[in-house]
Design a protein around this motif. Structure first.
Motif, PDB file in Angstrom:
ATOM      1  N   ALA A 159       0.874  -1.193   0.310  1.00  0.00           N
ATOM      2  CA  ALA A 159       0.038  -0.249  -0.144  1.00  0.00           C
ATOM      3  C   ALA A 159       0.895   0.822  -0.098  1.00  0.00           C
ATOM      4  CB  ALA A 159      -0.803  -0.049   1.420  1.00  0.00           C
ATOM      5  N   ALA A 160       1.756   1.347   0.842  1.00  0.00           N
ATOM      6  CA  ALA A 160       2.731   2.102  -0.006  1.00  0.00           C
ATOM      7  C   ALA A 160       3.422   2.701  -0.567  1.00  0.00           C
ATOM      8  CB  ALA A 160       3.784   2.163   1.929  1.00  0.00           C
ATOM      9  N   ALA A 161       3.970   1.376  -1.494  1.00  0.00           N
ATOM     10  CA  ALA A 161       4.738   1.446  -2.363  1.00  0.00           C
ATOM     11  C   ALA A 161       3.487   2.272  -3.423  1.00  0.00           C
ATOM     12  CB  ALA A 161       4.708   0.484  -2.839  1.00  0.00           C
ATOM     13  N   ILE A 162       2.476   2.151  -3.755  1.00  0.00           N
ATOM     14  CA  ILE A 162       1.183   2.293  -4.089  1.00  0.00           C
ATOM     15  C   ILE A 162       0.914   3.741  -4.282  1.00  0.00           C
ATOM     16  CG2 ILE A 162      -1.334   2.341  -5.047  1.00  0.00           C
ATOM     17  CD1 ILE A 162      -0.786  -0.932  -4.572  1.00  0.00           C
ATOM     18  N   LEU A 163       1.277   4.597  -2.685  1.00  0.00           N
ATOM     19  CA  LEU A 163       0.949   5.690  -2.601  1.00  0.00           C
ATOM     20  C   LEU A 163       2.397   6.558  -3.125  1.00  0.00           C
ATOM     21  CD1 LEU A 163      -1.135   5.544   0.774  1.00  0.00           C
ATOM     22  CD2 LEU A 163      -2.153   6.108  -1.526  1.00  0.00           C
ATOM     23  N   SER A 164       2.855   5.724  -2.579  1.00  0.00           N
ATOM     24  CA  SER A 164       4.137   6.046  -3.024  1.00  0.00           C
ATOM     25  C   SER A 164       4.936   6.745  -4.380  1.00  0.00           C
ATOM     26  CB  SER A 164       5.415   6.343  -2.619  1.00  0.00           C
ATOM     27  OG  SER A 164       5.027   6.267  -0.775  1.00  0.00           O
ATOM     28  N   ALA A 165       4.002   5.960  -5.233  1.00  0.00           N
ATOM     29  CA  ALA A 165       4.639   5.572  -6.699  1.00  0.00           C
ATOM     30  C   ALA A 165       4.463   7.567  -7.558  1.00  0.00           C
ATOM     31  CB  ALA A 165       3.935   4.846  -6.994  1.00  0.00           C
ATOM     32  N   ARG A 166       4.936   7.528  -8.139  1.00  0.00           N
ATOM     33  CA  ARG A 166       4.840   8.660  -9.509  1.00  0.00           C
ATOM     34  C   ARG A 166       3.964   8.588  -9.578  1.00  0.00           C
ATOM     35  NH1 ARG A 166       9.871  10.233 -14.079  1.00  0.00           N
ATOM     36  NH2 ARG A 166      10.678   9.953 -11.680  1.00  0.00           N
ATOM     37  N   SER A 167       2.929   8.063 -10.169  1.00  0.00           N
ATOM     38  CA  SER A 167       1.270   7.620 -10.823  1.00  0.00           C
ATOM     39  C   SER A 167       1.021   7.434 -10.177  1.00  0.00           C
ATOM     40  CB  SER A 167       1.433   7.500 -12.075  1.00  0.00           C
ATOM     41  OG  SER A 167       0.021   7.151 -12.622  1.00  0.00           O
ATOM     42  N   PRO A 168       0.046   6.960  -8.091  1.00  0.00           N
ATOM     43  CA  PRO A 168       0.159   5.886  -7.578  1.00  0.00           C
ATOM     44  C   PRO A 168      -1.698   5.220  -8.357  1.00  0.00           C
ATOM     45  CG  PRO A 168      -0.357   7.667  -6.083  1.00  0.00           C
ATOM     46  CD  PRO A 168       0.440   8.099  -7.738  1.00  0.00           C
ATOM     47  N   GLU A 169      -2.178   5.938  -9.005  1.00  0.00           N
ATOM     48  CA  GLU A 169      -3.552   5.239 -10.038  1.00  0.00           C
ATOM     49  C   GLU A 169      -2.357   4.514 -11.081  1.00  0.00           C
ATOM     50  OE1 GLU A 169      -6.663   6.710 -13.438  1.00  0.00           O
ATOM     51  OE2 GLU A 169      -5.664   8.135 -11.780  1.00  0.00           O
ATOM     52  N   GLN A 170      -1.645   5.001 -12.340  1.00  0.00           N
ATOM     53  CA  GLN A 170      -1.120   3.526 -12.390  1.00  0.00           C
ATOM     54  C   GLN A 170      -0.048   2.949 -11.969  1.00  0.00           C
ATOM     55  OE1 GLN A 170       1.614   5.815 -15.409  1.00  0.00           O
ATOM     56  NE2 GLN A 170       0.356   6.848 -16.225  1.00  0.00           N
ATOM     57  N   ALA A 171       0.589   2.826 -10.646  1.00  0.00           N
ATOM     58  CA  ALA A 171       1.049   1.808 -10.359  1.00  0.00           C
ATOM     59  C   ALA A 171       0.060   1.113  -9.171  1.00  0.00           C
ATOM     60  CB  ALA A 171       1.438   2.637  -8.738  1.00  0.00           C
ATOM     61  N   LEU A 172      -0.592   1.489  -8.952  1.00  0.00           N
ATOM     62  CA  LEU A 172      -2.606   0.995  -8.593  1.00  0.00           C
ATOM     63  C   LEU A 172      -3.332  -0.399  -9.669  1.00  0.00           C
ATOM     64  CD1 LEU A 172      -4.279   0.139  -6.672  1.00  0.00           C
ATOM     65  CD2 LEU A 172      -5.925   1.268  -7.146  1.00  0.00           C
ATOM     66  N   ALA A 173      -3.079  -0.166 -11.002  1.00  0.00           N
ATOM     67  CA  ALA A 173      -3.118  -0.302 -12.367  1.00  0.00           C
ATOM     68  C   ALA A 173      -2.266  -1.941 -12.604  1.00  0.00           C
ATOM     69  CB  ALA A 173      -3.990   0.504 -13.614  1.00  0.00           C
ATOM     70  N   SER A 174      -1.463  -1.378 -12.464  1.00  0.00           N
ATOM     71  CA  SER A 174      -0.264  -2.511 -12.498  1.00  0.00           C
ATOM     72  C   SER A 174      -0.551  -3.134 -11.308  1.00  0.00           C
ATOM     73  CB  SER A 174       0.961  -2.005 -13.283  1.00  0.00           C
ATOM     74  OG  SER A 174       1.358  -0.959 -13.635  1.00  0.00           O
ATOM     75  N   HIS A 175      -0.568  -3.001 -10.326  1.00  0.00           N
ATOM     76  CA  HIS A 175      -0.733  -4.188  -9.330  1.00  0.00           C
ATOM     77  C   HIS A 175      -1.493  -5.275  -9.821  1.00  0.00           C
ATOM     78  CE1 HIS A 175      -0.452  -6.572  -5.789  1.00  0.00           C
ATOM     79  NE2 HIS A 175      -1.709  -5.484  -5.141  1.00  0.00           N
ATOM     80  N   ALA A 176      -2.990  -4.173  -9.832  1.00  0.00           N
ATOM     81  CA  ALA A 176      -4.249  -5.222 -10.213  1.00  0.00           C
ATOM     82  C   ALA A 176      -4.538  -6.129 -10.754  1.00  0.00           C
ATOM     83  CB  ALA A 176      -5.451  -3.761  -9.895  1.00  0.00           C
ATOM     84  N   THR A 210      10.573  -1.648   1.732  1.00  0.00           N
ATOM     85  CA  THR A 210      10.982  -2.337   3.472  1.00  0.00           C
ATOM     86  C   THR A 210      10.918  -1.072   3.968  1.00  0.00           C
ATOM     87  OG1 THR A 210      12.494  -2.234   2.403  1.00  0.00           O
ATOM     88  CG2 THR A 210      11.951  -3.949   2.205  1.00  0.00           C
ATOM     89  N   LYS A 211      11.384   0.010   4.113  1.00  0.00           N
ATOM     90  CA  LYS A 211      11.776   1.201   4.111  1.00  0.00           C
ATOM     91  C   LYS A 211      10.577   2.176   4.019  1.00  0.00           C
ATOM     92  CE  LYS A 211      16.549   1.328   3.897  1.00  0.00           C
ATOM     93  NZ  LYS A 211      17.449   2.171   4.298  1.00  0.00           N
ATOM     94  N   ILE A 212       8.887   2.166   5.195  1.00  0.00           N
ATOM     95  CA  ILE A 212       7.469   3.062   5.255  1.00  0.00           C
ATOM     96  C   ILE A 212       8.197   4.056   6.404  1.00  0.00           C
ATOM     97  CG2 ILE A 212       5.444   2.760   5.338  1.00  0.00           C
ATOM     98  CD1 ILE A 212       5.430  -0.077   5.023  1.00  0.00           C
ATOM     99  N   SER A 213       7.891   5.820   5.118  1.00  0.00           N
ATOM    100  CA  SER A 213       8.347   6.906   6.685  1.00  0.00           C
ATOM    101  C   SER A 213       6.370   6.945   7.523  1.00  0.00           C
ATOM    102  CB  SER A 213       7.703   8.055   5.395  1.00  0.00           C
ATOM    103  OG  SER A 213       6.718   8.071   5.124  1.00  0.00           O
ATOM    104  N   ALA A 214       7.594   7.875   8.490  1.00  0.00           N
ATOM    105  CA  ALA A 214       6.213   7.869   9.591  1.00  0.00           C
ATOM    106  C   ALA A 214       4.952   8.352   9.244  1.00  0.00           C
ATOM    107  CB  ALA A 214       6.694   8.507  10.531  1.00  0.00           C
ATOM    108  N   ALA A 215       4.990   9.086   8.072  1.00  0.00           N
ATOM    109  CA  ALA A 215       4.041  10.198   7.921  1.00  0.00           C
ATOM    110  C   ALA A 215       3.490   9.145   7.024  1.00  0.00           C
ATOM    111  CB  ALA A 215       4.335  11.095   6.825  1.00  0.00           C
ATOM    112  N   MET A 216       3.632   8.368   5.845  1.00  0.00           N
ATOM    113  CA  MET A 216       2.687   6.696   5.257  1.00  0.00           C
ATOM    114  C   MET A 216       2.058   5.559   6.243  1.00  0.00           C
ATOM    115  SD  MET A 216       1.559   5.516   2.887  1.00  0.00           S
ATOM    116  CE  MET A 216       2.788   7.011   1.453  1.00  0.00           C
ATOM    117  N   ARG A 217       3.298   5.352   7.720  1.00  0.00           N
ATOM    118  CA  ARG A 217       2.540   4.811   8.833  1.00  0.00           C
ATOM    119  C   ARG A 217       1.512   5.161   8.973  1.00  0.00           C
ATOM    120  NH1 ARG A 217       5.345   0.025   9.479  1.00  0.00           N
ATOM    121  NH2 ARG A 217       8.259   0.294   8.659  1.00  0.00           N
ATOM    122  N   GLN A 218       1.159   6.586   9.486  1.00  0.00           N
ATOM    123  CA  GLN A 218      -0.050   7.126  10.299  1.00  0.00           C
ATOM    124  C   GLN A 218      -1.146   7.415   8.898  1.00  0.00           C
ATOM    125  OE1 GLN A 218       0.104   8.068  13.213  1.00  0.00           O
ATOM    126  NE2 GLN A 218      -1.964   8.161  12.647  1.00  0.00           N
TER     127      GLN A 218
END
Length: 264
Positions: A171-188, A209-217
């Motif tokens: 979930a963190a990788a998708i939200l952190s991607a340059r284009s979260p929409e495209q990242a979610l599409a490829s993943h799905a 593997t390294k998730i920022s505190a802000a993303m965890r929140q």
């Protein structure tokens, strides 16, 4: 829970019950501390039979009536029935909490960090609590293509990481991607192609593997929102129907997408 539209029958019952209502003042309610401990949100006075003062409240999508006893010192949370065992205030309670409860849920999901999927001016918006490891979430993404690509619906995926150890990192990788929409599409697509066996967890986007505190929140806030509203499974879909009333569905039972998104 399905939030049912207010019918004329329910409205008539509410108006009839109002003739028996005792005036309920906010000063007669239990303390704010008690209400908070119980997770109760009070909507307002509730028409009630029997001379009791009553208020409509809700908790976890469930309407809850609060009754003040005649001594003015004790309260009851529960159902008032007549001699035939019928809930005499049920319809009035449902009518009282339906709209404010739905509007509060709608305001909450609008504040989330969602991933948009589809045209922003689509006539229908559907919020979806989505776990990257949820096979039904990825199935929903695929099967929703006709509505999304035709411009009828915009999906807004609220990512959570609750199903498997790798869910939070994905979930963190998708939200952190340059284009979260495209990242979610490829993943799905990749996740759905892998099926529902053990290989599916390794399909799609790699978990951070390294998730920022802000993303965890952010992900913790999304999970807390699900829990607060009593949403126990993914996907959980929230939308407004043709009457503007907020509706909720969880899972992927047959026919659910046409119910949520309309005819193709």
């Amino acid at each position: 829970m399905h939030l049912y539209p207010l019918s004329l029958k329910a409205l008539s019952a509410g108006l009839l019950a109002a003739s028996f209502m005792a005036t309920a003042s906010a000063n007669d309610l239990p303390s704010q501390e008690f209400l908070a401990q119980q997770g109760l949100t009070v909507v307002g006075p509730l028409p009630a039979v029997g001379g009791l003062k009553a208020w409509a409240a809700y908790r976890d999508q469930q309407p809850v009536p609060i009754y003040l006893m005649p001594d003015g010192k004790h309260w009851v949370l529960g159902t008032v029935i007549d001699a035939q065992g019928r809930d005499v205030n049920g319809q009035a309670l449902q009518s009282a909490v339906q709209k404010p409860m739905g509007e509060q849920l709608w305001a909450d999901v609008q504040r989330s960090q969602y991933v948009p999927d589809g045209k922003p001016n689509a006539p229908r918006t559907v919020y979806v609590f989505t776990d990257p490891n949820c096979p039904y979430c990825n199935q929903l993404w695929l099967e929703a293509r006709p509505w999304v690509e035709s411009g009828q619906v915009q999906l807004r995926h609220i990512l959570v990481g609750i199903l498997r150890p790798s869910s939070e990192g994905k979930a963190a990788a998708i939200l952190s991607a340059r284009s979260p929409e495209q990242a979610l599409a490829s993943h799905a697509r990749a996740h759905a192609a892998a099926g529902r066996g053990p290989a599916a967890e390794n399909a799609g986007i790699a978990a951070q593997t390294k998730i920022s505190a802000a993303m965890r929140q952010t992900l913790a806030n999304h999970a807390a929102m699900m829990s607060h509203w009593g949403l126990r499974a993914t996907p959980a879909m929230i939308w407004k129907d043709d009457k503007g009333l907020v509706q909720i569905r969880t899972g992927m039972p047959p026919g659910v997408l046409e119910e949520v998104m309309g005819k193709k």
